[in-house]
Design an enzyme around this catalytic site. Structure first.
Site, PDB file in Angstrom:
ATOM      1  N   SER A 153      66.223 -59.360  95.238  1.00 25.74           N
ATOM      2  CA  SER A 153      66.841 -59.117  96.535  1.00 25.74           C
ATOM      3  C   SER A 153      65.841 -59.224  97.677  1.00 25.74           C
ATOM      4  O   SER A 153      65.239 -60.259  97.901  1.00 25.74           O
ATOM      5  CB  SER A 153      67.531 -57.751  96.496  1.00 25.74           C
ATOM      6  N   ASP A 194      69.257 -61.764 103.210  1.00 27.26           N
ATOM      7  CA  ASP A 194      68.090 -61.352 102.431  1.00 27.26           C
ATOM      8  C   ASP A 194      67.854 -62.369 101.322  1.00 27.26           C
ATOM      9  O   ASP A 194      68.478 -63.421 101.287  1.00 27.26           O
ATOM     10  CB  ASP A 194      68.277 -59.936 101.880  1.00 27.26           C
ATOM     11  N   ASP A 236      68.578 -62.819  98.178  1.00 29.25           N
ATOM     12  CA  ASP A 236      69.665 -63.348  97.350  1.00 29.25           C
ATOM     13  C   ASP A 236      70.981 -63.442  98.105  1.00 29.25           C
ATOM     14  O   ASP A 236      72.031 -63.674  97.506  1.00 29.25           O
ATOM     15  CB  ASP A 236      69.845 -62.511  96.079  1.00 29.25           C
ATOM     16  N   ASP A 279      73.046 -61.433  99.519  1.00 29.47           N
ATOM     17  CA  ASP A 279      74.183 -60.518  99.404  1.00 29.47           C
ATOM     18  C   ASP A 279      74.224 -59.532 100.572  1.00 29.47           C
ATOM     19  O   ASP A 279      75.130 -58.717 100.667  1.00 29.47           O
ATOM     20  CB  ASP A 279      74.208 -59.790  98.063  1.00 29.47           C
TER      21      ASP A 279
END
Length: 444
Positions: free
Chosen positions: A99, A235, A237, A239
């Site tokens: 992340s 961010d 990834d 999400d």
């Protein structure tokens, strides 16, 4: 070895906490616990970290050792894995990402066949096999193939959710050198939007490096330089989504949820008249809900806990201050690109500015201090008398005009000290007072 699963999968420094051997065992154990004995199909996606391919190979080997068919999605956002598991009729999915963390970290998030993150009970069952219990062997060997349609299929899904967006909006998009680099340019191009992209040329090491939703400074400068109407930050990834208004001010996840809930309420689409946040949501979001006759429900930190409450009670909007926002009608997890497209539609509907849209919620001053502690302290600080006395003293001083929240990080050896109140300088001092006690008692 202690508990492996945090609030968002298994995460750590590659080669130390997260090794190729552990990744292979995760694949093996997850396949056994979730997959049954035949026809197991697993999707694997990853972000742009240099370690992603190594961990993907090890994870794939673990899955295939239990007879699974592995489909490699390549570099995609976490929510793409969640969406494509169901679209491709797969049995489960895995995302390799840490992340918002730096490139030396990586992690593994698991999804069931409906694209939902796994509940604690299932993670605990998998963890038994990771911590010593042997996975039964099988003589069935799985297969591996590469999918070349994942990015296109995911982007088409996001496009299908979009309302009417003003094509005259000038937009700056920060891809954080992460997963959005593979999808966001195609998405905005398909929607015909005027977007300037930054931090999209990744090299495996620069993910989140002074970029994305945890480092907004560069995006703020670019929004001002380009005289843009709005800035969007994802961010690593993708999400999460945070936004910047035309004046260079941050619009965080709580404000995005307020904007979204009010828009849905006005359209009579806010199911059960409820917005779901977490215990870390700004007090201003609670006050916004009270002022607009919207019910507010708070869960533990973690977008999967938000989603669990949404599913339990049939709520359709929820999320976190950090930018994980769940539009349940369109996704089973937080989705940064989906969120940004939804808000751009609301901005277009309003015919006003991003700052005026965000002004529906007034943020209370807030301070968050992360205290690095010994791992065992995460289970001890709550019962420490000195820590308790410091908290009680600050709560008494706030006299009902704010709140104190102390919690252990689910992914790192940190104790988070959060205080809200009416005056920024005052709460800064109060937070430091508590943080200093925790550091003295448990710090590293």
């Amino acid at each position: 070895m202690g508990k492996l699963f945090g609030t968002d999968g298994i995460r750590g420094i590659v080669g130390e906490d997260l090794t190729h051997d552990l990744a292979m065992k995760i694949g093996e154990a997850a396949a056994y616990v979730l997959g049954g004995k035949k026809d197991l199909v697993v999707l694997i996606g990853r972000d742009t970290r240099i370690s992603g391919q190594m961990l993907s190979s090890a994870l794939s080997a673990g899955f295939m050792s239990q007879g699974a068919k592995v489909i490699d999605l390549g570099v995609v956002p976490t929510p793409a894995v969640s969406y494509l598991v169901k679209k491709y009729n797969a049995s489960m999915g895995a995302m390799i990402s840490a992340s918002h963390n730096p490139s030396e970290y990586n992690g593994i998030k698991l999804f069931d066949g409906e694209g939902f993150k796994l509940p604690d009970a299932v993670e605990n069952e998998i963890e038994k096999y990771l911590l010593g219990k042997a996975v039964p062997t099988t003589n069935v060997v799985g297969t591996y193939e590469v999918c070349d349609t994942a990015v296109e299929d995911y982007v088409n899904h996001i496009v299908d959710t979009a309302g009417k967006i003003n094509k005259d909006l000038k937009i700056v998009v920060d891809c954080a050198y992460g997963s959005a680099s593979a999808t966001a340019p195609l998405l905005f191009n398909q929607l015909g939007l005027d977007a300037t992209f930054m931090n999209f040329e990744y090299d495996g090491f620069n993910i989140n490096d002074n970029a994305g939703s945890t480092h907004l400074e560069g995006l703020i400068k670019m929004v001002k330089k380009e005289k843009a109407d709005v800035g969007i930050a994802y961010d690593g990834d993708a999400d999460r989504c945070l936004m910047i208004d035309e004046d260079g001010c941050e619009v965080d996840g709580d404000q995005i949820m307020a904007i979204s809930a009010l828009s849905l309420k006005k359209k009579k689409k806010l199911t059960n008249n409820t917005l779901v946040g977490t215990v870390m949501s700004n007090l201003g979001l609670v006050k916004f809900c009270e002022a607009n006759d919207i019910d507010f429900v708070a869960t533990k930190v973690g977008d999967r806990y938000v989603l669990e409450k949404m599913l339990e009670c049939n709520y359709i909007i929820g999320g976190e201050q950090s930018g994980h926002v769940i539009f349940k009608n369109f996704a089973n997890t937080g989705d940064g690109e989906l969120t940004s497209i939804q808000v751009l539609g609301m901005l277009s509907d309003s015919k006003g500015s991003m700052s005026s849209l965000a002004s529906v919620m007034k943020k209370y001053p807030q301070i968050l201090i992360n205290v690095k502690v010994r791992e065992e302290a995460k289970g001890q600080y709550e019962n420490d008398q000195q820590v308790t006395d410091a908290i009680n003293e600050v709560e008494k001083e706030l006299a009902g005009e704010g709140r104190v929240l102390i919690r252990a990080s689910g992914t790192e050896a940190l104790i988070r000290v959060m205080i809200e109140g009416l005056d920024q300088d005052d709460i800064n001092k109060k937070a430091k007072k508590i943080a200093d006690v925790i550091k003295k008692r448990f710090g590293v």
